[in-house]
Every structure is written in structure tokens, then in C-alpha cells.
Design a protein around this motif. Structure first.
Motif, PDB file in Angstrom:
ATOM      1  N   SER A 201      -8.225  22.693  -4.645  1.00 39.00           N
ATOM      2  CA  SER A 201      -8.337  21.313  -5.120  1.00 39.00           C
ATOM      3  C   SER A 201      -9.650  20.668  -4.694  1.00 39.00           C
ATOM      4  O   SER A 201     -10.116  20.837  -3.571  1.00 39.00           O
ATOM      5  CB  SER A 201      -7.181  20.468  -4.583  1.00 39.00           C
TER       6      SER A 201
ATOM      7  N   GLU B 252      -6.866  19.143  -9.053  1.00 38.55           N
ATOM      8  CA  GLU B 252      -6.301  20.272  -8.329  1.00 38.55           C
ATOM      9  C   GLU B 252      -6.643  21.597  -9.005  1.00 38.55           C
ATOM     10  O   GLU B 252      -7.096  21.636 -10.149  1.00 38.55           O
ATOM     11  CB  GLU B 252      -4.785  20.106  -8.189  1.00 38.55           C
ATOM     12  N   GLN B 253      -6.467  22.681  -8.243  1.00 39.17           N
ATOM     13  CA  GLN B 253      -6.680  24.049  -8.715  1.00 39.17           C
ATOM     14  C   GLN B 253      -8.074  24.259  -9.304  1.00 39.17           C
ATOM     15  O   GLN B 253      -8.252  24.903 -10.329  1.00 39.17           O
ATOM     16  CB  GLN B 253      -5.603  24.435  -9.732  1.00 39.17           C
TER      17      GLN B 253
ATOM     18  N   PRO C 199     -11.091  27.942  -6.522  1.00 41.29           N
ATOM     19  CA  PRO C 199      -9.841  27.648  -7.218  1.00 41.29           C
ATOM     20  C   PRO C 199      -8.981  26.591  -6.536  1.00 41.29           C
ATOM     21  O   PRO C 199      -7.906  26.252  -7.037  1.00 41.29           O
ATOM     22  CB  PRO C 199      -9.122  29.004  -7.212  1.00 41.29           C
TER      23      PRO C 199
ATOM     24  N   LEU D 171      -2.790  19.050 -14.752  1.00 43.02           N
ATOM     25  CA  LEU D 171      -3.082  19.009 -13.324  1.00 43.02           C
ATOM     26  C   LEU D 171      -3.460  17.588 -12.914  1.00 43.02           C
ATOM     27  O   LEU D 171      -3.979  16.807 -13.712  1.00 43.02           O
ATOM     28  CB  LEU D 171      -4.238  19.958 -13.002  1.00 43.02           C
TER      29      LEU D 171
END
Length: 348
Positions: free
Chosen positions: A241, A217-218, A239, A200
């Protein structure tokens, strides 16, 4: 003092730009062309801010670096050897600083940002990675290094943080992370030292509350385990960014999409959601005096906390402009940087 920044505009430019077309006759690579002097340098996109002693330094598009010695009232342009877009800057001492950006570029200064030299770029990055992982004999990482080498100067660095004049990290797209322990003379790849198997993007890195954190991110948050020599995953409730990380001596704050910000006082074991009152992305953060914290949004709204980030209040603004970076001028004003350049905003 290091001041965090990360702009949504910088993110879009860094990760959504198409691959460079084949070089035409007379083409000059931006890595070989010095930044052009321009009276409009302070009016264009400025992505990162940091303090170098009493000086404020900003970095932005086309290799522009600007600096102010009078609390943002006037600005001068620095000499920079590249025209690549720059997105982040860090000064661990009043004289020594580093800036990073597109094309895998890493710049260094020893005169408080008045002039810069290139330490690394994307053309050399692949070879650095290949040499490192071949020496370690790690087949999977050799393949990854070969991929980076084949891409050339395609991948951007998105943030930089130095704890002192010798020790620092640069982070970027697709789990790109390197460390130096000698002020940038040598850079060591750390892609194999992150709990980030999906590769990521890494958007920000900063020291806070006695630790070093990377966000991406995520919902990705990593904390440096100095004894193990790697960044380990820290679970958070969100969850989406995270664009940046800031904090105080006792608290770390991660912030990102849709006004989301979370605060921890126990090294990330538990997190408390910070009510920011904004819905747009939070793109910048900085310390504000002793225990204070600043946050700024994609739309230019500025939030101030005087209690270590537990509660934030909006600053009344005559006009809001998109913010990529913020830097506190004492406790009464802040420099705001973004797509429309740099400006000083009173906080009272």
C-alpha cells in the motif's frame, strides 16, 4: 498550497470502525452535532495539515479544526458543524479550503478555516451517485450506487485535493472518488473513471510534477489523463500500500508501508526506489521550499531531502511522536501532527 498527510491511525480508524448501531432514544448523529469547543483540541488526534495564506490549519478527531497565525506557537479552534472525525484538508487559495473525513463528510471554508459549512455527507452520497449513474443508464454502476446508498454514512473520504477554488477531487474507501468543477456546489462521481476494477481503497490524491496522482492499497497508483477524463493505472515496482504522494515541479514521489518510497521524473514510466532508512510506514509528505521534500513515518521520524527527493537524511529529534501530517514552516522548521496533537519541530 496543499500539504499532504495520511496517518496510519487515521486509516485504522476510518476503515476498521464497526458499523454504527441502531439509533437509541435521544441519539444525535455526529453529522448533526457541531464540534465541541475544547482546550484540548490541539492535544488530541490531528490527521491533516494545510496552509491557508500565512495560516496553518489542522483537522482531526470529533470535527476539531485548529489554526495558527504565528507559525504554530499558538492555536485557535474553528467553528465546525459536524463532530465526525476529519482526516484531510486542502487550501488552493488563502481563503478557500476543503476538509473531508468519516461519514462521507465534505466541509468547505471561505474564511481561511475559521468557520466551516457542510457540502456533502454520507447520507446524501448514495443519492448523488444514484442520480448520476441512472442518468447515464449504466446498470452495473447503478447497482454499485445502490450499495453505497444502502450503507448510508459508512464510508469515509480519506483525502482531498483542489487545484484552484473551483476544481477538486475527494477520494476514499472502495474506489470512492468524486470531482467538482464549481467549488463543491455539485459533486460528480468518478468511480467509473478509474482503472481500479478491484475497488481498492484510495488513500491519497495530489498534484505533482504537472500531473495529478491517486495512490492506494496493493501498489495502486493512478494518473489523471485529462484528455480522456479518467485516471489510468501506472505500474510501480512495489505491491504494498501507498499512503500518500508528494513531489516537486519535476518529480513525483509515492510512499507507504515499511518505509517504501519511489520516485519518478518521467510521469511514472520508470521508478527509482528511494532509500529512506526506515522500516515503519511512511504516513506523510510535503514540499520543503524550492525542490525540497519532507517525509514522516508512523513512528514520528522525519526525513528531509534537498535534491528533489533523490536522497533523504533523518532529522535529529529530541522526541519522536507518531506523525499523521507534516507542514513546512519555511526551511528551518516543520509542524508535525498526529495522535498527540500538533507541535513544531526544528529542522536545524
Amino acid at each position: 498550497m496543499n500539504v499532504h498527510r495520511f496517518g496510519g491511525a487515521a486509516l485504522a480508524l476510518a476503515l476498521l470502525m464497526p458499523a454504527a448501531a441502531p439509533a437509541a432514544a435521544g441519539f444525535q448523529d455526529v453529522l448533526d452535532v457541531p464540534a465541541m469547543a475544547s482546550e484540548l483540541a490541539t492535544k488530541g488526534l490531528i490527521n491533516g495539515l494545510a496552509q491557508a495564506g500565512s495560516r496553518v490549519v489542522g483537522v482531526g478527531q470529533r470535527g476539531h479544526v485548529v489554526y495558527s497565525d504565528d507559525q504554530g506557537r499558538s492555536w485557535r479552534q474553528a467553528k465546525v458543524p459536524v463532530s465526525s472525525d476529519l482526516v484531510a484538508v486542502s487550501f488552493p487559495t488563502p481563503q478557500q479550503g476543503w476538509a473531508v473525513g468519516h461519514d462521507g463528510v465534505v466541509l468547505a471554508t471561505s474564511d481561511a478555516g475559521a468557520s466551516w459549512t457542510k457540502q456533502l455527507d454520507g447520507r446524501a452520497l448514495g443519492e448523488v451517485m444514484l442520480a448520476h449513474y441512472k442518468a447515464k443508464g449504466e446498470a452495473a454502476w447503478i447497482v454499485e450506487a445502490e450499495r453505497f446508498a444502502a450503507q448510508g454514512a459508512e464510508n469515509p473520504f480519506l483525502d482531498v485535493w483542489f487545484s484552484d477554488e473551483r476544481n477538486g477531487f475527494v477520494v476514499g474507501a472502495f474506489n470512492l472518488i468524486l470531482r467538482t468543477t464549481d467549488g463543491g456546489k455539485r459533486w460528480t462521481p468518478w468511480l467509473d473513471r478509474t482503472d481500479n476494477p478491484q475497488a481498492l481503497h484510495l488513500y491519497g490524491i495530489r498534484g505533482a510534477a504537472g500531473d495529478v496522482y491517486v495512490v492506494g492499497e496493493q501498489g495502486l497508483v493512478l494518473r489523471l489523463d485529462a484528455a480522456a477524463g479518467r485516471f489510468t493505472r501506472v505500474a510501480t515496482p512495489y505491491p504494498g500500500s501507498y499512503f500518500g504522494v508528494t513531489g516537486t515541479n519535476s518529480a513525483v514521489i509515492v510512499f507507504g508501508l515499511r518505509g517504501n518510497a519511489y520516485r519518478s521524473t518521467d510521469r511514472g514510466a520508470t521508478w527509482h526506489k528511494v532509500e529512506t532508512g526506515v522500516q515503519e510506514g511512511l504516513t506523510a509528505g510535503a514540499a520543503l521550499g524550492e525542490g525540497g521534500v519532507l517525509l514522516a513515518s508512523q513512528a514520528g521520524r522525519i526525513l528531509v531531502s534537498q535534491d528533489g527527493g533523490e536522497r533523504f537524511s533523518p532529522v535529529k529529534l529530541e522526541r519522536a511522536t507518531p506523525a499523521s501530517a507534516v507542514h513546512a514552516l519555511g526551511t528551518d522548521a516543520v509542524v508535525v501532527a498526529g495522535a498527540r496533537g500538533v507541535r513544531v519541530q526544528p529542522l536545524r
